[in-house]
Design an enzyme around this catalytic site. Structure first.
Site, PDB file in Angstrom:
ATOM      1  N   GLY A   1      40.887  -7.226  71.075  1.00 39.64           N
ATOM      2  CA  GLY A   1      39.462  -6.913  71.066  1.00 39.64           C
ATOM      3  C   GLY A   1      39.208  -5.425  70.945  1.00 39.64           C
ATOM      4  O   GLY A   1      38.452  -4.971  70.091  1.00 39.64           O
ATOM      5  N   ALA A   2      39.857  -4.648  71.810  1.00 40.66           N
ATOM      6  CA  ALA A   2      39.620  -3.204  71.826  1.00 40.66           C
ATOM      7  C   ALA A   2      40.672  -2.559  72.714  1.00 40.66           C
ATOM      8  O   ALA A   2      41.375  -3.247  73.449  1.00 40.66           O
ATOM      9  CB  ALA A   2      38.235  -2.883  72.357  1.00 40.66           C
ATOM     10  N   MET A   3      40.754  -1.224  72.639  1.00 37.48           N
ATOM     11  CA  MET A   3      41.796  -0.514  73.366  1.00 37.48           C
ATOM     12  C   MET A   3      41.250   0.756  73.991  1.00 37.48           C
ATOM     13  O   MET A   3      40.581   1.547  73.334  1.00 37.48           O
ATOM     14  CB  MET A   3      42.947  -0.195  72.397  1.00 37.48           C
ATOM     15  CG  MET A   3      44.089   0.538  73.040  1.00 37.48           C
ATOM     16  SD  MET A   3      44.871  -0.467  74.335  1.00 37.48           S
ATOM     17  CE  MET A   3      45.397   0.832  75.448  1.00 37.48           C
ATOM     18  N   GLU A   4      41.602   0.946  75.254  1.00 38.13           N
ATOM     19  CA  GLU A   4      41.003   1.996  76.082  1.00 38.13           C
ATOM     20  C   GLU A   4      41.688   3.355  75.985  1.00 38.13           C
ATOM     21  O   GLU A   4      41.649   4.123  76.946  1.00 38.13           O
ATOM     22  CB  GLU A   4      41.018   1.525  77.545  1.00 38.13           C
ATOM     23  CG  GLU A   4      42.412   1.459  78.207  1.00 38.13           C
ATOM     24  CD  GLU A   4      43.092   0.107  78.174  1.00 38.13           C
ATOM     25  OE1 GLU A   4      42.765  -0.691  77.284  1.00 38.13           O
ATOM     26  OE2 GLU A   4      43.965  -0.147  79.026  1.00 38.13           O
ATOM     27  N   ASN A   5      42.317   3.712  74.863  1.00 39.27           N
ATOM     28  CA  ASN A   5      42.962   5.028  74.723  1.00 39.27           C
ATOM     29  C   ASN A   5      42.075   6.124  75.307  1.00 39.27           C
ATOM     30  O   ASN A   5      40.876   6.150  75.086  1.00 39.27           O
ATOM     31  CB  ASN A   5      43.206   5.339  73.249  1.00 39.27           C
ATOM     32  CG  ASN A   5      43.752   4.149  72.503  1.00 39.27           C
ATOM     33  OD1 ASN A   5      44.814   3.649  72.821  1.00 39.27           O
ATOM     34  ND2 ASN A   5      42.986   3.659  71.536  1.00 39.27           N
TER      35      ASN A   5
ATOM     36  N   GLU B   1      36.171  -1.340  78.221  1.00 34.86           N
ATOM     37  CA  GLU B   1      37.028  -0.218  77.828  1.00 34.86           C
ATOM     38  C   GLU B   1      36.594   1.052  78.550  1.00 34.86           C
ATOM     39  O   GLU B   1      37.425   1.854  78.971  1.00 34.86           O
ATOM     40  CB  GLU B   1      37.009  -0.018  76.309  1.00 34.86           C
ATOM     41  CG  GLU B   1      37.372  -1.254  75.481  1.00 34.86           C
ATOM     42  CD  GLU B   1      38.624  -1.988  75.934  1.00 34.86           C
ATOM     43  OE1 GLU B   1      39.542  -1.337  76.441  1.00 34.86           O
ATOM     44  OE2 GLU B   1      38.671  -3.225  75.794  1.00 34.86           O
TER      45      GLU B   1
ATOM     46  N   GLU C   1      49.449   0.321  73.158  1.00 36.17           N
ATOM     47  CA  GLU C   1      49.719  -0.629  74.232  1.00 36.17           C
ATOM     48  C   GLU C   1      50.277  -1.909  73.602  1.00 36.17           C
ATOM     49  O   GLU C   1      49.724  -2.357  72.595  1.00 36.17           O
ATOM     50  CB  GLU C   1      48.457  -0.950  75.028  1.00 36.17           C
ATOM     51  CG  GLU C   1      48.777  -1.783  76.258  1.00 36.17           C
ATOM     52  CD  GLU C   1      47.543  -2.112  77.117  1.00 36.17           C
ATOM     53  OE1 GLU C   1      46.416  -1.790  76.708  1.00 36.17           O
ATOM     54  OE2 GLU C   1      47.748  -2.694  78.190  1.00 36.17           O
TER      55      GLU C   1
ATOM     56  N   HIS D   1      37.910   1.114  82.051  1.00 41.58           N
ATOM     57  CA  HIS D   1      39.341   1.415  82.104  1.00 41.58           C
ATOM     58  C   HIS D   1      39.604   2.903  82.321  1.00 41.58           C
ATOM     59  O   HIS D   1      40.678   3.283  82.782  1.00 41.58           O
ATOM     60  CB  HIS D   1      40.026   1.006  80.796  1.00 41.58           C
ATOM     61  CG  HIS D   1      40.612  -0.380  80.788  1.00 41.58           C
ATOM     62  ND1 HIS D   1      41.341  -0.897  81.848  1.00 41.58           N
ATOM     63  CD2 HIS D   1      40.612  -1.348  79.833  1.00 41.58           C
ATOM     64  CE1 HIS D   1      41.752  -2.127  81.522  1.00 41.58           C
ATOM     65  NE2 HIS D   1      41.320  -2.419  80.322  1.00 41.58           N
TER      66      HIS D   1
ATOM     67  N   GLU E   1      43.881  -4.838  84.369  1.00 45.99           N
ATOM     68  CA  GLU E   1      43.080  -5.805  83.612  1.00 45.99           C
ATOM     69  C   GLU E   1      42.230  -6.718  84.498  1.00 45.99           C
ATOM     70  O   GLU E   1      41.056  -6.925  84.230  1.00 45.99           O
ATOM     71  CB  GLU E   1      43.970  -6.624  82.673  1.00 45.99           C
ATOM     72  CG  GLU E   1      44.650  -5.802  81.566  1.00 45.99           C
ATOM     73  CD  GLU E   1      43.686  -4.994  80.714  1.00 45.99           C
ATOM     74  OE1 GLU E   1      42.464  -5.255  80.765  1.00 45.99           O
ATOM     75  OE2 GLU E   1      44.140  -4.080  79.997  1.00 45.99           O
TER      76      GLU E   1
HETATM   77  N1  PHE Z   1      44.134  -3.030  77.008  1.00 47.27           N
HETATM   78  C1  PHE Z   1      43.228  -3.700  76.127  1.00 47.27           C
HETATM   79  C2  PHE Z   1      42.084  -4.183  76.992  1.00 47.27           C
HETATM   80  O1  PHE Z   1      42.112  -5.112  77.686  1.00 47.27           O
HETATM   81  C3  PHE Z   1      43.779  -4.871  75.425  1.00 47.27           C
HETATM   82  C4  PHE Z   1      44.877  -4.588  74.462  1.00 47.27           C
HETATM   83  C5  PHE Z   1      46.176  -4.837  74.806  1.00 47.27           C
HETATM   84  C6  PHE Z   1      44.599  -4.097  73.210  1.00 47.27           C
HETATM   85  C7  PHE Z   1      47.214  -4.610  73.938  1.00 47.27           C
HETATM   86  C8  PHE Z   1      45.610  -3.864  72.322  1.00 47.27           C
HETATM   87  C9  PHE Z   1      46.921  -4.127  72.672  1.00 47.27           C
HETATM   88  O2  PHE Z   1      41.101  -3.612  77.081  1.00 47.27           O
HETATM   89 ZN    ZN Z   2      41.418  -4.321  79.493  1.00 50.04          ZN
END
Ligand code: PHE
Ligand code: ZN
Length: 895
Positions: free
Chosen positions: A265-269, A302, A125, A305, A324
């Site tokens: 912070g973190a990523m919701e893959n 996360e 992302e 998400h 978001e």
């Molecule tokens: N989508 C993530 C979140 O809000 C944030 C994020 C955006 C992380 C872009 C990495 C790169 O939970």
């Molecule tokens: Zn988010």
């Protein structure tokens, strides 16, 4: 030379793609400097679009092969640029095979596939997937992914990707592979891969419908004892989403991986969340109560998400707040519920208010300034040059406020019905904010057209309220009006729908029942009025005495409330307002008034005097044993410096800091006996546990130490030094250290050195050490400026410009959390800023752009400071090879 302007992308220019991808089969052959990615794409024409080429995005890719249905493309059917391939294809279906070679070791942007401490990690992302392979890199292209990861067993024993593990095995030359299949179609920004040397904490849980799921938290060896809190948080989040929204985990396996080098912070893959270690790892000796709290809320964020973001995703990046804003609102509600549950029935309301106050603080300190500056944008922006610059407080935090207003207007049940309808219509698709609000509207039979203005108008609305008491009639006439100031590109604003929660307090401090003219009976003591025109009046009747209005209870809308209240009335509300959030806000308003007056005196060289009325009101809160500790800690904390600077015209950081130091000193010395008694009297449990009630006590003690050290109270300083030496957990240890350092007392340097010795090998704890020094509140006038310390710390062995956490800790704290030391009249702070932004930009434009934003509101400062800032802004603007990320920020600031 000045970099070329990056093109501006506009929301209204959205076009569906002529081709989309149904299935993706990826094969990764991992090598540090030459990873080969083979991608097979099953593509089909989009029936809704007449004709057009198949378009692929790419960024810094070395292309080894590209075939269509097994053949080289026909001459004349391919158009290529460095970032785009367009293919003219006959027929309605095509199978593409693309081979690219990438260099994870050289990827310092931390976007795409990169290395961190010997492992491989991805971040896609918003537009990182195109740095891995050619692909239509847009969230409205949703495909089913299968992924084979092949790598060296010794350095990467763990091979992960999204979904379910379907096969694994050995290969020659010490290599092995794993094959993963994600059953859910997803946009490529949710793709993830991890290949690293990690260990796992596992738990099996049953979902509400009785399915067994495997939960995993993957960390580096040696950190297993810090993974338990994140796991607990994950289980709590699962339960909460089942109970609150009827949403269940849809996968058999859900993984969280912690990585040290991460931009955000973190990523919701999907099924494979990748986290900054900061938001996973916690044990009492290394993490503070605040860290525990943040971990719980980021893990939940996360996880949430998975439905709001992944199952239903965004059609295009302008819709970012769709996922978001909604997900932040969900994590805020979750945290409030968790705090309330831990506090027990009696203290639940106060616990919720404390969480709400935290959220309001963040909004005011980070989002209000953004909304009043050159980067001001609606929660759904109309244009951008670099999407990474729009992961903002406005999209996230104001976006969450907008969802909260819907929740307030529709009620919890109406909101839930809207959510159910939203999922029933849009599960599995990529949609817009309009789709969300329409579902809310339809489920509740309520017209929300005007409400949509919250999505299109930038700027913080001002709400003015005035009351007139009619003693003879026993009625109170409230006149409320709204006004939103112009923002870049938006001169005129329309009236918004503003839910205004209000109460009326009688002279005895008790809330009065609220009865509007024309109503037969009073209805409650807090009610939500809806202001949807420029101005409106409400007449309350049946009152026995002139009330004091308590407006915007619970901070019911993201606005600036302007009411005339004298000191006595603020003190009255500080003592009596039944709404804890407003009680806190009364204290904030009073403190703001006092601080701005002190700062004006400091700027003019007049003597600073703290009004006795404020000290008394402050003391009453401090001594009120009926209030829980967490709330008292909030109410006795002064407003954020960033927020105060925003309220100061022009912003004068040196004068404001002088005011803050003076106020801290005054309160600390006048109330020293109370503060010491509080530190000594609040009993702490022998063993640390993360619990909101304990955390509240620790927060109040640490705050008391701050005031005592600010006042240089000898016994108070000794208490802080002793608590530092004897602390049994990080909250106490760091709280005492911060009090010593911010007080600039003699004991501070020795304590900093001891802290460093103890934690020299612990990256996350050292981040606190860096941040504390960069943010030092006060310094001995004989000591060198904090700037010199920051320069020295940049050269510390434990510091690295390549690690975002270190950059945020040292430079971020200095630029943002220490305005008085950063904004030096000789401009040396700005020179450091320019130099570091340029250096960072060469390696990691996203991080550089975040640092660059520290000067975007430069026009708010005194003319002398502006004059010192401009040449440094221009220096960055003119830097060789400037990224689009930083270019956009600087161009907007200078415009
Ligand atoms: N989508 C993530 C979140 O809000 C944030 C994020 C955006 C992380 C872009 C990495 C790169 O939970
Ligand atoms: Zn988010």
């Amino acid at each position: 030379m000045k970099a070329e302007h990056a093109p501006t992308i506009r929301r209204t220019e959205f076009m569906p793609l002529p081709w989309t991808v149904l299935r993706v089969d990826l094969h990764f052959s991992l090598h540090p400097e030459a990873t080969v990615v083979t991608s097979r794409l099953a593509c089909v024409r989009n029936r809704a679009v007449d004709a057009g080429a198949l378009v692929l995005d790419g960024d810094e890719l070395e292309t080894l092969a590209l075939t269509i249905d097994g053949c080289d493309p026909q001459p004349g059917t391919v158009r290529r640029s460095a970032s785009r391939i367009e293919l003219d294809i006959d027929g309605d279906e095509a199978e593409l095979e693309i081979v690219t070679r990438i260099n994870p070791r050289a990827n310092s942007t931390l976007s795409g596939l990169y290395q961190s401490r010997g492992g491989y990690f991805t971040q896609c992302e918003a537009e990182g997937f195109r740095r891995i392979t050619w692909f239509p890199d847009r969230p409205d292209v949703m495909a089913r992914f299968t992924v084979t990861v092949e790598g060296e067993r010794a350095s990467c024993p763990v091979l992960l990707s999204n979904g379910n593990l379907v096969e694994e095995g050995e290969l020659p030359d010490g290599r092995h592979y794993a094959r993963w299949e994600d059953p859910f179609p997803k946009p490529c920004y949710l793709f993830a891969l991890v290949a690293a040397d990690l260990v796992v904490l596992e738990r099996r849980e049953l979902t509400a419908s009785g399915r067994e799921v495997l939960l995993q938290v993957w960390v580096e060896a040696g950190n297993l004892d810090r993974a338990g809190h994140a796991m607990d948080a994950l289980v709590h989040a699962m339960r909460w989403d089942e109970e609150t929204f009827g949403l269940e985990l849809d996968l058999d396996r859900y993984m969280i991986v912690a990585v040290s080098d991460f931009n955000m912070g973190a990523m919701e893959n999907k099924g494979l969340n990748i986290f900054n270690t900061k938001y996973v790892l916690a044990k009492p000796d290394t993490a503070t109560d605040a860290d525990y709290e943040h971990i719980e809320s980021v893990v939940a964020h996360e996880y949430f998400h998975n439905w709001t973001g992944n199952r239903v995703t965004c059609r295009d990046w302008f819709q970012l707040t769709l996922k978001e804003g909604l997900t932040v609102f969900r994590d805020q509600q979750f945290s409030a519920d968790m705090l309330a549950a831990a506090a027990g029935a009696e203290a639940a309301a106060s616990a919720r208010a404390v969480k709400r106050i935290d959220d309001v603080r963040v909004l005011r300190a980070a989002q209000f300034p953004e909304d009043a500056g050159p980067m001001a944008h609606p929660i759904r922006p109309d244009s951008y040059q670099e999407i990474n610059n729009f992961y903002t407080a406005t999209v996230y935090e104001k976006g969450a406020e907008v969802i909260r207003m819907l929740h307030t207007l529709l009620g919890p049940e109406g909101f839930r019905n809207g959510m159910d309808l939203y999922f029933s219509y849009h599960d599995g698709s990529a949609v817009t904010c309009d789709d969300f609000v329409e579902a809310m509207s339809e489920a509740n039979g309520r017209d929300l057209d005007q409400f949509m203005l919250w999505y299109s108008q930038a700027g913080t609305p001002r709400v003015k309220a005035e009351g007139v008491w009619d003693g003879a009639a026993g009625s109170y006439l409230l006149t409320v009006s709204q006004y939103t100031p112009p923002t870049p590109g938006q001169a005129e604003k329309q009236a918004l729908v503003i839910p205004l929660a209000i109460g009326l307090i009688g002279p005895d401090g008790e809330d009065r029942p609220l009865q509007l003219e024309g109503e037969a009976h009073p209805g409650g003591t807090t009610r939500v009025l809806e202001l949807s025109s420029e101005s409106r009046q409400w007449r309350f009747v049946g009152l026995d005495a002139e009330p004091v209005p308590s407006l915007l209870r619970g901070f019911s809308a993201p606005v600036i409330l302007e009411v005339e209240e004298d000191d006595a009335r603020l003190a009255f509300r500080m003592a009596h307002d039944a709404d804890a959030c407003n009680r806190w806000d009364a204290a904030q308003r009073y403190a703001e008034r006092v601080l701005l007056a002190l700062a004006a005196a400091a700027a003019d060289g007049r003597a600073m005097a703290v009004p006795q009325g404020f000290v008394d009101a402050f003391a009453r809160l401090l001594r009120d044993q009926r209030l829980d500790a967490a709330f008292r800690a909030q109410a006795l904390s002064l407003p954020a410096e960033a927020y105060l600077l925003e309220r100061m015209q022009p912003a004068d950081p040196a004068a404001l800091r002088a005011a803050q130091i003076h106020l801290g000193m005054t309160l600390g010395s006048m109330l020293a006996d109370d503060l010491r008694a509080l530190v000594e009297g609040l009993v702490e449990p022998a063993e640390y546990r993360y619990h909101p009630a304990d955390a509240g006590r620790r927060a109040l003690i640490n705050l008391a130490l701050r005031y005592l050290c600010a006042a240089r109270d000898a016994r108070g300083v000794a208490l802080a030094a002793q608590r530092f030496a004897e602390a049994g957990n990080m909250t106490d240890r760091f709280g005492a250290l911060a009090a010593l350092v911010h007080g600039a007392v003699a004991e501070a340097e020795g304590a900093l050195a001891a802290f460093y010795r103890r934690y020299r090998d612990d990256a996350l704890v050292l981040d606190k050490w860096f941040a504390l020094q960069a943010g030092m509140w006060r310094r001995d006038p004989a000591a060198p400026p904090t700037l010199a310390r920051v320069r020295a710390l940049l050269a510390d062995a434990a510091f690295s410009l390549a690690n975002p956490n270190k950059v945020y800790a040292l430079l971020g704290s200095f630029f943002r959390a220490n305005p008085a030391e950063f904004h030096l009249p000789d401009g040396s702070g700005y020179a450091l800023w320019a130099e570091q932004v340029i250096a960072l930009d060469a390696a990691n434009p996203q991080v550089a752009a975040r640092m660059a934003r520290a000067l975007e509101n430069w026009r708010r400062f005194t003319p002398a400071l502006q004059a010192a800032m401009r040449p440094q802004l221009e220096r960055v603007r003119d830097a060789e090879g400037l990224s689009a990320d930083v270019g956009e920020i600087i161009d907007k600031a200078l415009a």
